[in-house]
Design a protein around this motif. Sequence first.
Motif, PDB file in Angstrom:
ATOM      1  N   PHE A 119       0.797  -1.218   0.000  1.00  0.00           N
ATOM      2  CA  PHE A 119       0.000   0.000   0.000  1.00  0.00           C
ATOM      3  C   PHE A 119       0.835   1.275   0.000  1.00  0.00           C
ATOM      4  CE2 PHE A 119      -2.599  -3.336   1.980  1.00  0.00           C
ATOM      5  CZ  PHE A 119      -3.638  -3.353   1.082  1.00  0.00           C
ATOM      6  N   HIS A 120       2.102   1.199   0.402  1.00  0.00           N
ATOM      7  CA  HIS A 120       2.923   2.410   0.307  1.00  0.00           C
ATOM      8  C   HIS A 120       3.914   2.340  -0.844  1.00  0.00           C
ATOM      9  CE1 HIS A 120       6.558   0.622   2.096  1.00  0.00           C
ATOM     10  NE2 HIS A 120       5.768   0.049   2.991  1.00  0.00           N
ATOM     11  N   MET A 121       3.899   1.219  -1.598  1.00  0.00           N
ATOM     12  CA  MET A 121       4.845   1.078  -2.707  1.00  0.00           C
ATOM     13  C   MET A 121       4.215   1.294  -4.078  1.00  0.00           C
ATOM     14  SD  MET A 121       7.004  -2.191  -1.340  1.00  0.00           S
ATOM     15  CE  MET A 121       8.114  -2.230  -2.726  1.00  0.00           C
ATOM     16  N   ILE A 126      -1.085   5.914  -2.683  1.00  0.00           N
ATOM     17  CA  ILE A 126      -2.318   5.830  -1.897  1.00  0.00           C
ATOM     18  C   ILE A 126      -2.339   6.950  -0.856  1.00  0.00           C
ATOM     19  CG2 ILE A 126      -3.628   4.370  -0.296  1.00  0.00           C
ATOM     20  CD1 ILE A 126      -3.525   3.292  -3.151  1.00  0.00           C
ATOM     21  N   GLU A 127      -3.464   7.674  -0.774  1.00  0.00           N
ATOM     22  CA  GLU A 127      -3.627   8.706   0.254  1.00  0.00           C
ATOM     23  C   GLU A 127      -4.123   8.099   1.559  1.00  0.00           C
ATOM     24  OE1 GLU A 127      -6.155  11.966  -0.968  1.00  0.00           O
ATOM     25  OE2 GLU A 127      -5.586  11.657  -3.055  1.00  0.00           O
ATOM     26  N   ILE A 128      -5.158   7.260   1.451  1.00  0.00           N
ATOM     27  CA  ILE A 128      -5.808   6.700   2.637  1.00  0.00           C
ATOM     28  C   ILE A 128      -5.947   5.198   2.463  1.00  0.00           C
ATOM     29  CG2 ILE A 128      -7.884   6.727   4.081  1.00  0.00           C
ATOM     30  CD1 ILE A 128      -8.439   9.547   2.937  1.00  0.00           C
ATOM     31  N   LEU A 129      -5.559   4.471   3.495  1.00  0.00           N
ATOM     32  CA  LEU A 129      -5.754   3.030   3.541  1.00  0.00           C
ATOM     33  C   LEU A 129      -6.800   2.733   4.609  1.00  0.00           C
ATOM     34  CD1 LEU A 129      -5.072   0.052   2.995  1.00  0.00           C
ATOM     35  CD2 LEU A 129      -3.217   0.279   4.673  1.00  0.00           C
ATOM     36  N   VAL A 130      -7.882   2.082   4.192  1.00  0.00           N
ATOM     37  CA  VAL A 130      -8.936   1.696   5.134  1.00  0.00           C
ATOM     38  C   VAL A 130      -8.739   0.212   5.446  1.00  0.00           C
ATOM     39  CG1 VAL A 130     -11.409   1.581   5.532  1.00  0.00           C
ATOM     40  CG2 VAL A 130     -10.488   3.372   4.060  1.00  0.00           C
ATOM     41  N   VAL A 131      -8.534  -0.092   6.717  1.00  0.00           N
ATOM     42  CA  VAL A 131      -8.297  -1.470   7.140  1.00  0.00           C
ATOM     43  C   VAL A 131      -9.543  -1.987   7.846  1.00  0.00           C
ATOM     44  CG1 VAL A 131      -6.851  -3.004   8.522  1.00  0.00           C
ATOM     45  CG2 VAL A 131      -5.829  -1.022   7.394  1.00  0.00           C
ATOM     46  N   GLY A 132     -10.095  -3.075   7.341  1.00  0.00           N
ATOM     47  CA  GLY A 132     -11.234  -3.732   7.979  1.00  0.00           C
ATOM     48  C   GLY A 132     -10.740  -4.953   8.741  1.00  0.00           C
ATOM     49  N   THR A 133     -10.885  -4.941  10.074  1.00  0.00           N
ATOM     50  CA  THR A 133     -10.272  -5.981  10.912  1.00  0.00           C
ATOM     51  C   THR A 133     -11.229  -7.112  11.290  1.00  0.00           C
ATOM     52  OG1 THR A 133     -10.717  -4.602  12.858  1.00  0.00           O
ATOM     53  CG2 THR A 133      -8.523  -4.440  11.868  1.00  0.00           C
ATOM     54  N   THR A 177      -7.705   5.863  -2.740  1.00  0.00           N
ATOM     55  CA  THR A 177      -7.964   5.073  -1.538  1.00  0.00           C
ATOM     56  C   THR A 177      -7.719   3.599  -1.810  1.00  0.00           C
ATOM     57  OG1 THR A 177      -9.712   6.653  -1.020  1.00  0.00           O
ATOM     58  CG2 THR A 177      -9.691   4.622   0.251  1.00  0.00           C
ATOM     59  N   ALA A 178      -7.253   2.892  -0.782  1.00  0.00           N
ATOM     60  CA  ALA A 178      -7.109   1.438  -0.856  1.00  0.00           C
ATOM     61  C   ALA A 178      -7.783   0.843   0.375  1.00  0.00           C
ATOM     62  CB  ALA A 178      -5.630   1.046  -0.892  1.00  0.00           C
ATOM     63  N   ALA A 179      -8.130  -0.422   0.280  1.00  0.00           N
ATOM     64  CA  ALA A 179      -8.740  -1.124   1.410  1.00  0.00           C
ATOM     65  C   ALA A 179      -8.022  -2.438   1.630  1.00  0.00           C
ATOM     66  CB  ALA A 179     -10.224  -1.368   1.150  1.00  0.00           C
ATOM     67  N   ALA A 180      -7.811  -2.758   2.905  1.00  0.00           N
ATOM     68  CA  ALA A 180      -7.267  -4.058   3.303  1.00  0.00           C
ATOM     69  C   ALA A 180      -8.330  -4.689   4.186  1.00  0.00           C
ATOM     70  CB  ALA A 180      -5.957  -3.873   4.059  1.00  0.00           C
ATOM     71  N   LEU A 181      -8.984  -5.728   3.678  1.00  0.00           N
ATOM     72  CA  LEU A 181     -10.204  -6.223   4.309  1.00  0.00           C
ATOM     73  C   LEU A 181     -10.097  -7.679   4.734  1.00  0.00           C
ATOM     74  CD1 LEU A 181     -12.649  -4.686   1.683  1.00  0.00           C
ATOM     75  CD2 LEU A 181     -12.079  -3.735   3.919  1.00  0.00           C
ATOM     76  N   ILE A 182     -10.492  -7.933   5.989  1.00  0.00           N
ATOM     77  CA  ILE A 182     -10.598  -9.292   6.516  1.00  0.00           C
ATOM     78  C   ILE A 182     -12.086  -9.579   6.699  1.00  0.00           C
ATOM     79  CG2 ILE A 182     -10.057 -10.797   8.467  1.00  0.00           C
ATOM     80  CD1 ILE A 182      -7.597  -9.003   8.964  1.00  0.00           C
TER      81      ILE A 182
END
Length: 199
Positions: A119-121, A126-133, A177-182
Motif C-alpha cells: 500500500f505504500h509502494m 495511496i492517500e488513505i488506507l482503510v483497514v477492515g479488521t 484510496t485502498a482497502a485491506a479487508l478481513i
Amino acid sequence: MILGVLRGVMASLASLGLPLLRSSLPRWRLCGSALALYTRQPSRSHRLSPSDDELYQKTTVTRLERDSADIMFIESYSSQGFIINGDRVVGPCAVVPKAILQWNVGSYKDISMESLALFHMIVPKIEILVVGTGDRVERLHPSILKAMREKGVAVEVQDTGNACATFNVLTSERRVTAAALIPPTESKKSLVQVKESPH
C-alpha cells in the motif's frame, strides 16, 4: 540455421587465407548447443524470487481487464468474502485503484509492515488506507500506524462493515484510496449489502 550461416562465413574466411578460424568450428557448435540449452522455458518447478534491489522498488498496478470500472465499489460482504464490482472475492483481500488482490493474512494479528508494504509502494500513491479488521475494530500496533504515516499513507482502522462503506465513500469522492479487508468471522446466511453507493 545459425550453424549453416557460421559454416558459410568460415568457409569464406578460409578462402581468403585465414585457416586459423577453421579450428574454432567445434567451439561454435558447443556455443550453439549451449544457446539452445539456455533458450528453453523454465520448468514448472522453477521459482522466481525478487533480488535484494527489487524488494525496495516501487510497484505499479496496471488494469488488465478492458471492461473494469473506473471506480472500485464494494457491493457486499459475508464471512466467506466480498463482492466487488460484481466479482466474488473469497477471503481477505486488498483493493487498490483498479485492482483486487489476495491479501495473505489470517486475522488482524497478522497485520504488519510487511503485509502493508504494497500500500505504500504502488503508484499512484495511496492517500488513505482503510483497514477492515473483521467483526469489530481491533487495534494495530502504534509503530505500524506511525511507519505508514511517515510513508505518506493515512490509515483508518474499522470493523469490516464500516471499512467497506468508508472505502466506497472515499472512492466516490475520487480520493486515491485502498482497502485491506478481513471478512467477519460470524456466520451469516446471506450477504450484507453495503448501503453507501458512489453514485
